[in-house]
Design a protein around this motif. Sequence first.
Motif, PDB file in Angstrom:
ATOM      1  N   CYS A  17      -4.574   0.561   4.823  1.00 40.12           N
ATOM      2  CA  CYS A  17      -3.440   0.139   3.989  1.00 40.12           C
ATOM      3  C   CYS A  17      -3.179  -1.367   4.055  1.00 40.12           C
ATOM      4  CB  CYS A  17      -2.193   0.931   4.371  1.00 40.12           C
ATOM      5  SG  CYS A  17      -2.327   2.692   3.980  1.00 40.12           S
ATOM      6  N   PRO A  18      -3.212  -1.998   5.254  1.00 44.33           N
ATOM      7  CA  PRO A  18      -3.048  -3.460   5.284  1.00 44.33           C
ATOM      8  C   PRO A  18      -4.143  -4.184   4.507  1.00 44.33           C
ATOM      9  CG  PRO A  18      -2.677  -2.539   7.455  1.00 44.33           C
ATOM     10  CD  PRO A  18      -3.201  -1.425   6.612  1.00 44.33           C
ATOM     11  N   ALA A  19      -5.375  -3.679   4.583  1.00 38.90           N
ATOM     12  CA  ALA A  19      -6.471  -4.321   3.856  1.00 38.90           C
ATOM     13  C   ALA A  19      -6.284  -4.210   2.346  1.00 38.90           C
ATOM     14  CB  ALA A  19      -7.800  -3.703   4.273  1.00 38.90           C
ATOM     15  N   LEU A  20      -5.717  -3.091   1.895  1.00 37.79           N
ATOM     16  CA  LEU A  20      -5.494  -2.904   0.462  1.00 37.79           C
ATOM     17  C   LEU A  20      -4.348  -3.763  -0.063  1.00 37.79           C
ATOM     18  CD1 LEU A  20      -5.789   0.907  -0.434  1.00 37.79           C
ATOM     19  CD2 LEU A  20      -7.027  -1.000  -1.459  1.00 37.79           C
ATOM     20  N   GLY A  44       3.030  -3.401   3.434  1.00 39.19           N
ATOM     21  CA  GLY A  44       2.035  -4.424   3.134  1.00 39.19           C
ATOM     22  C   GLY A  44       2.434  -5.298   1.969  1.00 39.19           C
ATOM     23  N   ALA A  45       3.064  -4.709   0.952  1.00 37.80           N
ATOM     24  CA  ALA A  45       3.529  -5.502  -0.193  1.00 37.80           C
ATOM     25  C   ALA A  45       4.598  -6.498   0.244  1.00 37.80           C
ATOM     26  CB  ALA A  45       4.069  -4.570  -1.274  1.00 37.80           C
ATOM     27  N   LEU A  46       5.487  -6.072   1.112  1.00 37.57           N
ATOM     28  CA  LEU A  46       6.517  -6.985   1.625  1.00 37.57           C
ATOM     29  C   LEU A  46       5.885  -8.109   2.444  1.00 37.57           C
ATOM     30  CD1 LEU A  46       9.426  -7.837   2.218  1.00 37.57           C
ATOM     31  CD2 LEU A  46       9.466  -6.143   4.059  1.00 37.57           C
ATOM     32  N   ALA A  47       4.940  -7.763   3.308  1.00 33.94           N
ATOM     33  CA  ALA A  47       4.268  -8.785   4.117  1.00 33.94           C
ATOM     34  C   ALA A  47       3.503  -9.766   3.236  1.00 33.94           C
ATOM     35  CB  ALA A  47       3.314  -8.122   5.112  1.00 33.94           C
ATOM     36  N   SER A  48       2.890  -9.261   2.171  1.00 32.72           N
ATOM     37  CA  SER A  48       2.145 -10.125   1.258  1.00 32.72           C
ATOM     38  C   SER A  48       3.073 -11.069   0.506  1.00 32.72           C
ATOM     39  CB  SER A  48       1.347  -9.268   0.266  1.00 32.72           C
ATOM     40  OG  SER A  48       0.526 -10.059  -0.559  1.00 32.72           O
ATOM     41  N   VAL A  74      -0.192  -4.991  10.010  1.00 33.78           N
ATOM     42  CA  VAL A  74      -0.760  -4.257  11.146  1.00 33.78           C
ATOM     43  C   VAL A  74       0.235  -4.207  12.299  1.00 33.78           C
ATOM     44  CG1 VAL A  74      -2.545  -4.309  12.931  1.00 33.78           C
ATOM     45  CG2 VAL A  74      -3.164  -4.693  10.544  1.00 33.78           C
ATOM     46  N   LEU A  75       0.889  -5.326  12.582  1.00 26.90           N
ATOM     47  CA  LEU A  75       1.844  -5.380  13.686  1.00 26.90           C
ATOM     48  C   LEU A  75       3.028  -4.448  13.438  1.00 26.90           C
ATOM     49  CD1 LEU A  75       1.886  -9.200  14.553  1.00 26.90           C
ATOM     50  CD2 LEU A  75       0.925  -7.332  15.923  1.00 26.90           C
TER      51      LEU A  75
END
Length: 238
Positions: free
Chosen positions: A64-67, A149-153, A167-168
């Motif tokens: 999921c993080p990679a996507l 992941g969207a939020l982190a991006s 990931v964290l």
Amino acid sequence: MLSLWVTPLAWVLLGVFLILQGGIFYSIIVHFSTFTDLSVDDGPLGAYFGQNSVFLLMTLLLMCPALSMRLLAEERRSGTIEALMTAPVAPAGVVLGKYAAALVTYVVIWVPTLLYVVILRKTGSVDWSVIGASYLGLLLVGAQYLAIGALASALSKSQFVALLITVLIQFGLFVLGIGEYIFDPGLLHDVCSYISLAGHMEDFSKGIIDTRRLLYDVTLAGFCLFLAVRVVESWRRA
């Protein structure tokens, strides 16, 4: 969707994912081939989707993080975010459109694993309600992880930094979920059990659809997407 599949990212993820899952499924079948009488809960599908499949859990934590890492970070890095912000599209539409593309890609990557069910059906009976619940569990986990992941991006211009943040956070939730097996019965134990990825997949792999887990998954995904929309709105005001 196009930006994901015209680059090697989705294809590499798909190839690595199928190799890993094929190896996991094969090892489970070899292990259970010596048994002659198995229940649905104790069979190979229960072992594949359940908490005992450590490699499946690790796959979810990494895929999921990679996507999601490039959903918004790539727009800011390449400088195309200015054109996107001036287009007649609301920030919510930008975030939800990119999130939907990642979620559909996630589903597409899992579709070939239905062949595992077809293979087992030729050698015995398969409980389709349990299979449906198992894939629902995978969809809900993917939905919340992709939202994180969207939020982190949205918070970073670097895909790598977005990957690390996701990931964290996911690993933190995973570790917190382990508290289900550490704390005595009580409020803290209950909270950890709802968060637990292992417990989540264990229930769904047995055909148990707990509405409390559904509420947790949907709420976490919705909250992360809400924050991502607010971050994108701040770009337009800047």
